[in-house]
Design a protein around this motif. Structure first.
Motif, PDB file in Angstrom:
ATOM      1  N   PRO A   8       0.775  -1.247   0.000  1.00 43.40           N
ATOM      2  CA  PRO A   8       0.000   0.000   0.000  1.00 43.40           C
ATOM      3  C   PRO A   8       0.804   1.294   0.000  1.00 43.40           C
ATOM      4  O   PRO A   8       0.225   2.371   0.080  1.00 43.40           O
ATOM      5  N   ASP A   9       2.147   1.234  -0.064  1.00 44.15           N
ATOM      6  CA  ASP A   9       2.917   2.474  -0.076  1.00 44.15           C
ATOM      7  C   ASP A   9       2.917   3.079  -1.481  1.00 44.15           C
ATOM      8  O   ASP A   9       2.713   2.396  -2.483  1.00 44.15           O
ATOM      9  N   PHE A  10       3.169   4.374  -1.550  1.00 48.18           N
ATOM     10  CA  PHE A  10       3.040   5.122  -2.807  1.00 48.18           C
ATOM     11  C   PHE A  10       4.002   4.627  -3.874  1.00 48.18           C
ATOM     12  O   PHE A  10       3.632   4.483  -5.048  1.00 48.18           O
ATOM     13  N   GLU A  11       5.235   4.341  -3.495  1.00 47.52           N
ATOM     14  CA  GLU A  11       6.228   3.890  -4.470  1.00 47.52           C
ATOM     15  C   GLU A  11       5.829   2.559  -5.094  1.00 47.52           C
ATOM     16  O   GLU A  11       5.983   2.348  -6.295  1.00 47.52           O
ATOM     17  N   SER A  12       5.302   1.657  -4.276  1.00 48.42           N
ATOM     18  CA  SER A  12       4.848   0.362  -4.801  1.00 48.42           C
ATOM     19  C   SER A  12       3.674   0.537  -5.747  1.00 48.42           C
ATOM     20  O   SER A  12       3.575  -0.150  -6.772  1.00 48.42           O
ATOM     21  N   MET A  13       2.780   1.457  -5.424  1.00 53.91           N
ATOM     22  CA  MET A  13       1.625   1.697  -6.290  1.00 53.91           C
ATOM     23  C   MET A  13       2.046   2.236  -7.651  1.00 53.91           C
ATOM     24  O   MET A  13       1.521   1.823  -8.691  1.00 53.91           O
ATOM     25  N   MET A  14       3.006   3.153  -7.661  1.00 50.71           N
ATOM     26  CA  MET A  14       3.485   3.680  -8.935  1.00 50.71           C
ATOM     27  C   MET A  14       4.200   2.596  -9.746  1.00 50.71           C
ATOM     28  O   MET A  14       4.082   2.540 -10.981  1.00 50.71           O
ATOM     29  N   THR A  15       4.930   1.721  -9.069  1.00 50.17           N
ATOM     30  CA  THR A  15       5.581   0.598  -9.756  1.00 50.17           C
ATOM     31  C   THR A  15       4.544  -0.343 -10.348  1.00 50.17           C
ATOM     32  O   THR A  15       4.705  -0.848 -11.471  1.00 50.17           O
ATOM     33  N   CYS A  16       3.466  -0.574  -9.616  1.00 49.25           N
ATOM     34  CA  CYS A  16       2.400  -1.450 -10.095  1.00 49.25           C
ATOM     35  C   CYS A  16       1.757  -0.869 -11.349  1.00 49.25           C
ATOM     36  O   CYS A  16       1.453  -1.602 -12.309  1.00 49.25           O
ATOM     37  N   ILE A  17       1.561   0.438 -11.370  1.00 45.35           N
ATOM     38  CA  ILE A  17       1.008   1.093 -12.556  1.00 45.35           C
ATOM     39  C   ILE A  17       1.957   0.927 -13.745  1.00 45.35           C
ATOM     40  O   ILE A  17       1.533   0.636 -14.868  1.00 45.35           O
ATOM     41  N   TYR A  18       3.246   1.068 -13.501  1.00 42.21           N
ATOM     42  CA  TYR A  18       4.241   0.910 -14.568  1.00 42.21           C
ATOM     43  C   TYR A  18       4.179  -0.494 -15.165  1.00 42.21           C
ATOM     44  O   TYR A  18       4.127  -0.662 -16.395  1.00 42.21           O
ATOM     45  N   ASP A  19       4.190  -1.514 -14.305  1.00 38.95           N
ATOM     46  CA  ASP A  19       4.193  -2.898 -14.797  1.00 38.95           C
ATOM     47  C   ASP A  19       2.885  -3.246 -15.500  1.00 38.95           C
ATOM     48  O   ASP A  19       2.878  -3.955 -16.515  1.00 38.95           O
ATOM     49  N   ALA A  20       1.757  -2.770 -14.947  1.00 37.15           N
ATOM     50  CA  ALA A  20       0.467  -3.059 -15.576  1.00 37.15           C
ATOM     51  C   ALA A  20       0.384  -2.417 -16.962  1.00 37.15           C
ATOM     52  O   ALA A  20      -0.086  -3.038 -17.925  1.00 37.15           O
ATOM     53  N   TRP A  21       0.853  -1.181 -17.071  1.00 42.79           N
ATOM     54  CA  TRP A  21       0.810  -0.479 -18.355  1.00 42.79           C
ATOM     55  C   TRP A  21       1.730  -1.148 -19.361  1.00 42.79           C
ATOM     56  O   TRP A  21       1.413  -1.249 -20.550  1.00 42.79           O
ATOM     57  N   SER A  22       2.890  -1.594 -18.890  1.00 46.83           N
ATOM     58  CA  SER A  22       3.883  -2.199 -19.782  1.00 46.83           C
ATOM     59  C   SER A  22       3.530  -3.624 -20.189  1.00 46.83           C
ATOM     60  O   SER A  22       4.161  -4.178 -21.093  1.00 46.83           O
ATOM     61  N   SER A  23       2.564  -4.229 -19.507  1.00 43.31           N
ATOM     62  CA  SER A  23       2.226  -5.625 -19.789  1.00 43.31           C
ATOM     63  C   SER A  23       1.598  -5.816 -21.157  1.00 43.31           C
ATOM     64  O   SER A  23       1.642  -6.903 -21.735  1.00 43.31           O
ATOM     65  N   ARG A  24       0.951  -4.743 -21.673  1.00 46.85           N
ATOM     66  CA  ARG A  24       0.294  -4.774 -22.989  1.00 46.85           C
ATOM     67  C   ARG A  24      -0.749  -5.894 -23.082  1.00 46.85           C
ATOM     68  O   ARG A  24      -0.915  -6.518 -24.125  1.00 46.85           O
ATOM     69  N   LEU A  25      -1.429  -6.098 -21.980  1.00 44.02           N
ATOM     70  CA  LEU A  25      -2.499  -7.100 -21.960  1.00 44.02           C
ATOM     71  C   LEU A  25      -3.841  -6.508 -22.365  1.00 44.02           C
ATOM     72  O   LEU A  25      -4.819  -7.241 -22.526  1.00 44.02           O
ATOM     73  N   GLY A  26      -3.868  -5.193 -22.499  1.00 39.41           N
ATOM     74  CA  GLY A  26      -5.135  -4.515 -22.792  1.00 39.41           C
ATOM     75  C   GLY A  26      -5.714  -3.963 -21.501  1.00 39.41           C
ATOM     76  O   GLY A  26      -5.850  -4.692 -20.510  1.00 39.41           O
ATOM     77  N   HIS A  27      -6.053  -2.673 -21.507  1.00 39.34           N
ATOM     78  CA  HIS A  27      -6.506  -2.027 -20.268  1.00 39.34           C
ATOM     79  C   HIS A  27      -7.792  -2.651 -19.726  1.00 39.34           C
ATOM     80  O   HIS A  27      -8.040  -2.629 -18.519  1.00 39.34           O
ATOM     81  N   ARG A  28      -8.612  -3.201 -20.612  1.00 39.21           N
ATOM     82  CA  ARG A  28      -9.855  -3.818 -20.155  1.00 39.21           C
ATOM     83  C   ARG A  28      -9.617  -5.195 -19.531  1.00 39.21           C
ATOM     84  O   ARG A  28     -10.513  -5.741 -18.875  1.00 39.21           O
ATOM     85  N   ASN A  29      -8.439  -5.725 -19.750  1.00 36.30           N
ATOM     86  CA  ASN A  29      -8.147  -7.085 -19.281  1.00 36.30           C
ATOM     87  C   ASN A  29      -7.319  -7.113 -18.009  1.00 36.30           C
ATOM     88  O   ASN A  29      -6.891  -8.183 -17.572  1.00 36.30           O
ATOM     89  N   ILE A  30      -7.079  -5.943 -17.428  1.00 34.18           N
ATOM     90  CA  ILE A  30      -6.281  -5.895 -16.207  1.00 34.18           C
ATOM     91  C   ILE A  30      -6.989  -5.078 -15.141  1.00 34.18           C
ATOM     92  O   ILE A  30      -7.861  -4.252 -15.431  1.00 34.18           O
ATOM     93  N   ARG A  31      -6.603  -5.343 -13.915  1.00 38.00           N
ATOM     94  CA  ARG A  31      -7.107  -4.598 -12.775  1.00 38.00           C
ATOM     95  C   ARG A  31      -5.972  -4.470 -11.772  1.00 38.00           C
ATOM     96  O   ARG A  31      -5.101  -5.339 -11.704  1.00 38.00           O
ATOM     97  N   LEU A  32      -5.989  -3.400 -10.983  1.00 39.10           N
ATOM     98  CA  LEU A  32      -4.942  -3.181  -9.988  1.00 39.10           C
ATOM     99  C   LEU A  32      -5.561  -3.206  -8.601  1.00 39.10           C
ATOM    100  O   LEU A  32      -6.621  -2.607  -8.375  1.00 39.10           O
ATOM    101  N   MET A  33      -4.890  -3.866  -7.669  1.00 45.33           N
ATOM    102  CA  MET A  33      -5.413  -4.011  -6.312  1.00 45.33           C
ATOM    103  C   MET A  33      -4.300  -3.808  -5.287  1.00 45.33           C
ATOM    104  O   MET A  33      -3.141  -4.118  -5.546  1.00 45.33           O
TER     105      MET A  33
END
Length: 254
Positions: A8-33
């Motif tokens: 739940p820390d801010f740095e981890s959240m920004m890293t999670c956004i980076y990895d999710a965006w870079s995954s190229r799985l399609g924005h509709r096919n991913i979720r962040l928690m």
């Protein structure tokens, strides 16, 4: 559906956004928690993301440059919320932000944008309330200590206010819910630090020292009250009960 999870820390959240965006799985096919994840869903793949300072810094730079500084400030406040879905809300807002730039801040007809604004506003309101309701007590070695138990993680939002107004005092504000504290040495920069249970216990013991100013404040608070004008319902509207636990006039005024 692929679900990216992180601490739940801010740095981890920004890293999670980076990895999710870079995954190229399609924005509709991913979720962040945010972790810990409660109930796991069927047919979903869960990917834990470890904190990476370089990735987090890259996301922050992109937000500030491609959208705006106010957008970054709003996203930071969203990240400090207690809502479990806050990270996915931030991600959905960034889809519009990186597409439309600073104009996204005015696209309040979009559910993703208005959700981020509402989350940010709730955090701002709570931070503002604690700036007003926070109380310091004088403990050993002339250190001012205050305890808060906010719903949102507002420590970093309220600390600049007190650093500006008490620059030459030794003070600390402790978030008992999250076991973290902002520490401000006199005439120096404040910093954020985790607190162990032993450190918290030691501070609680030192606070048992009598403070004449606390007694004076309690006497003043009760003596100026006008019995005929007491209105508990109105008072609860202006000062909800859950703010009062660590306020001197309520916790020690009985």
């Amino acid at each position: 559906m692929t679900i990216f999870t992180c601490s739940p820390d801010f740095e981890s959240m920004m890293t999670c956004i980076y990895d999710a965006w870079s995954s190229r799985l399609g924005h509709r096919n991913i979720r962040l928690m945010i972790e810990p994840v409660g109930n796991y869903e069927l047919f979903c793949e869960y990917r834990h993301v470890e904190k990476d300072s370089d990735k987090a810094a890259s996301v922050v730079r992109s937000i500030r440059r491609k959208i705006s500084v106010p957008a970054y400030q709003m996203i930071y406040r969203c990240a400090m919320s207690f809502q479990s879905e806050r990270l996915d809300i931030i991600y959905r807002f960034l889809l519009y932000g990186f597409s439309y730039g600073a104009k996204a801040m005015n696209m309040l007809q979009e559910p993703a944008v208005i959700a981020a604004f509402e989350l940010s506003r709730k955090v701002s309101n709570e931070a503002h309330a604690f700036i007003e309701f926070l109380r310091f007590s004088n403990v050993e070695n002339e250190i001012l200590v205050s305890h808060i138990e906010p719903k949102c993680n507002v420590l970093t939002l309220i600390a600049p206010h007190f650093a500006d107004r008490l620059p030459s005092e030794n003070w600390m504000i402790i978030d008992d819910t999250r076991s973290i504290a902002v520490v401000h040495p006199a005439d120096e920069e404040y910093y954020l630090t985790p607190m162990t249970s032993a450190e918290l216990e030691q501070i609680h013991q030192s606070e048992n020292t009598p403070d004449p100013y606390v007694d004076l404040w309690i006497v003043f608070f009760h003596s100026i009250a006008i019995e005929a004008r007491k209105n508990p319902r109105c008072q609860r509207t202006m000062l909800p009960l859950w703010y009062r636990k660590n306020m001197t006039e309520y916790s020690r005024g009985k």
